[in-house]
Scaffold this motif. Structure first.
Motif, short mmCIF file in Angstrom:
data_model
loop_
_atom_site.label_atom_id
_atom_site.label_comp_id
_atom_site.label_asym_id
_atom_site.label_seq_id
_atom_site.Cartn_x
_atom_site.Cartn_y
_atom_site.Cartn_z
N SER A 16 -0.80 10.50 10.95
CA SER A 16 -0.15 10.74 12.25
C SER A 16 -0.65 12.04 12.88
O SER A 16 -1.07 12.97 12.18
CB SER A 16 1.36 10.83 12.07
OG SER A 16 1.89 9.66 11.49
N ARG A 72 0.34 7.02 16.27
CA ARG A 72 1.64 7.58 15.92
C ARG A 72 1.60 9.11 15.98
O ARG A 72 0.61 9.74 15.60
CB ARG A 72 2.05 7.14 14.51
CG ARG A 72 3.41 7.69 14.09
CD ARG A 72 3.95 6.94 12.88
NE ARG A 72 5.15 7.54 12.32
CZ ARG A 72 6.38 7.39 12.81
NH1 ARG A 72 6.58 6.66 13.89
NH2 ARG A 72 7.42 7.96 12.24
N THR A 73 2.69 9.68 16.47
CA THR A 73 2.85 11.14 16.52
C THR A 73 4.06 11.52 15.68
O THR A 73 5.12 10.89 15.78
CB THR A 73 3.05 11.62 17.97
OG1 THR A 73 1.89 11.31 18.74
CG2 THR A 73 3.30 13.12 18.02
N LEU A 75 6.53 14.65 15.01
CA LEU A 75 6.96 15.95 15.52
C LEU A 75 7.34 16.84 14.33
O LEU A 75 8.14 16.45 13.49
CB LEU A 75 8.16 15.78 16.45
CG LEU A 75 7.99 14.75 17.58
CD1 LEU A 75 9.25 14.70 18.44
CD2 LEU A 75 6.77 15.07 18.44
N ALA A 92 8.32 12.83 24.82
CA ALA A 92 7.76 11.48 24.72
C ALA A 92 6.88 11.15 25.92
O ALA A 92 5.80 10.56 25.78
CB ALA A 92 8.88 10.46 24.60
N VAL A 95 3.59 12.89 25.46
CA VAL A 95 2.79 12.23 24.42
C VAL A 95 2.10 11.00 24.99
O VAL A 95 0.89 10.79 24.81
CB VAL A 95 3.67 11.85 23.21
CG1 VAL A 95 2.92 10.91 22.26
CG2 VAL A 95 4.13 13.09 22.45
N HIS A 96 2.84 10.17 25.71
CA HIS A 96 2.26 8.93 26.25
C HIS A 96 1.27 9.22 27.39
O HIS A 96 0.32 8.46 27.58
CB HIS A 96 3.38 8.00 26.73
CG HIS A 96 4.24 7.50 25.61
ND1 HIS A 96 3.73 6.92 24.47
CD2 HIS A 96 5.59 7.51 25.45
CE1 HIS A 96 4.72 6.58 23.66
NE2 HIS A 96 5.86 6.92 24.23
N CYS A 102 -0.78 6.11 21.53
CA CYS A 102 0.38 6.35 20.67
C CYS A 102 1.49 5.34 20.95
O CYS A 102 1.94 5.21 22.09
CB CYS A 102 0.90 7.77 20.87
SG CYS A 102 2.30 8.17 19.79
N THR A 104 4.36 5.00 18.55
CA THR A 104 5.64 5.46 18.01
C THR A 104 5.64 6.97 17.78
O THR A 104 4.59 7.58 17.60
CB THR A 104 5.99 4.76 16.69
OG1 THR A 104 4.97 5.04 15.72
CG2 THR A 104 6.13 3.27 16.89
N ILE A 105 6.84 7.55 17.79
CA ILE A 105 7.04 8.98 17.58
C ILE A 105 8.11 9.16 16.51
O ILE A 105 9.21 8.62 16.63
CB ILE A 105 7.49 9.67 18.88
CG1 ILE A 105 6.48 9.44 20.00
CG2 ILE A 105 7.71 11.18 18.64
CD1 ILE A 105 6.98 9.86 21.38
N SER A 107 9.89 11.92 13.26
CA SER A 107 10.16 13.31 12.93
C SER A 107 11.11 13.34 11.74
O SER A 107 11.68 12.33 11.34
CB SER A 107 10.81 14.05 14.10
OG SER A 107 12.18 13.68 14.25
N TYR A 130 10.58 6.43 19.99
CA TYR A 130 11.11 7.11 18.80
C TYR A 130 11.49 6.08 17.74
O TYR A 130 12.29 5.18 17.98
CB TYR A 130 12.32 7.98 19.18
CG TYR A 130 11.91 9.26 19.86
CD1 TYR A 130 11.52 10.38 19.13
CD2 TYR A 130 11.87 9.34 21.26
CE1 TYR A 130 11.11 11.55 19.77
CE2 TYR A 130 11.47 10.51 21.90
CZ TYR A 130 11.09 11.60 21.15
OH TYR A 130 10.68 12.76 21.77
#
Length: 299
Positions: A16, A72-73, A75, A92, A95-96, A102, A104-105, A107, A130
């Motif tokens: 990620s 995927r990211t 955080l 978000a 990110v996009h 990406c 999904t996000i 954490s 998320y």
């Protein structure tokens, strides 16, 4: 990229994009934890300008290296999900904007972070990507949760994770082997399995408690208020946890705190995992395992 202190991530987030949006932990009261002791502050939010600058840097790198990208990211920080709904949405959107690949996000998150969001906010966060939170529940043993100052109890884990289930936000759990203390490990394992069996964690990951001198728990031990399990007790505890899990999930013990790495899909691989643990318990000495624990300089 802006990174502060040691950056922690679960093993399964290896591919990620690691994006710092917070540093430190809002709670910072768990007696066993020393993960963020290297920071000169308890908790800090990253300025949005730094977050955007990091995403611009990543976007520039992706442009140069055609075919390279992130779907995927993750955080970083102890519990970025504590951030207010509006800030999480803003992150978000950035990110996009800069990493359109990406999807999904994820954490780390505390149970109390979920409590702060309404059901509508959880739904909206899921819609913008998320998903796949990693939650260090540690145990379902209320006695241990209270003693370690986790800030929630087993009933809270069930209530808040059922809310995540309804919102479609998947999650994984970290279990902390030995958190219940000597003589109570199997009690804690059974209580944790009882909690997990009411929920839908993608993975239950076990880490073994390693106590460092700069932890509050170390001081409790010196005062005679708590006793650590033996290393073999810890493996019996892990065995009890696996034996009592009845839900389909992945079980993993992959972190450095585990002298032996375990991974399997439940229920398919349950007997294989139990057999492996039986061999460890029967053939590996307490001295060998304690030597590993004492020489584990850092998690």
């Amino acid at each position: 990229m802006h990174y502060t202190g040691t950056i922690w991530r679960p093993p399964y987030e290896a591919s990620s994009l690691l994006l710092e949006v917070t540093a430190g932990c809002t709670h910072h009261k768990c007696k066993f934890c020393t993960l963020y002791n290297d920071l000169p502050f308890k908790f800090r939010m990253s300025p949005m300008e730094d977050i955007e600058a990091d995403l611009q840097e990543v976007a520039s790198t992706i442009k140069r290296w055609k075919g390279f990208g992130f779907d995927r990211t993750f955080l970083t920080g102890a519990n970025p999900f504590v951030l207010k709904f509006e800030r999480l949405m803003e992150i978000a959107n950035l990110v996009h904007k800069y990493i359109p690949s990406c999807k999904t996000i994820g954490s780390f998150a505390r149970i109390t972070d979920v409590t702060l969001k309404t059901d509508d906010e959880l739904d909206a966060l899921h819609k913008v990507g998320y998903d796949g939170l990693t939650i260090g529940i540690e145990t379902g043993d209320d006695v241990a949760l209270r003693f370690m100052n986790k800030g929630y109890l087993a009933a809270d884990i069930i209530t808040q994770c059922k809310r995540l289930d309804r919102a479609g936000i998947h999650y994984s759990f970290f279990y902390l082997t030995s958190i219940s203390g000597a003589g109570r490990g199997e009690i804690g394992a059974k209580a944790t399995a009882e909690v997990c069996n009411q929920l839908h964690p993608i993975e239950v990951g076990a880490n073994m408690l390693t106590i460092y001198p700069d932890s509050e728990l170390y001081q409790e031990i010196q005062k005679g208020n708590w006793t650590e399990e033996s290393e073999l007790e810890k493996y019996k505890e892990v065995r009890t946890l696996i034996e009592n899990l009845t839900i389909p999930t992945i079980f993993g013990a992959l972190g450095a705190s585990n002298a032996f790495q375990l991974m399997g899909e439940l229920p398919r691989d349950k007997q294989k995992l139990l057999d492996t643990l039986d061999k460890i318990i029967a053939n590996v000495s307490e001295e060998e395992l304690r030597h590993y624990r004492k020489n584990l300089k850092h998690l």
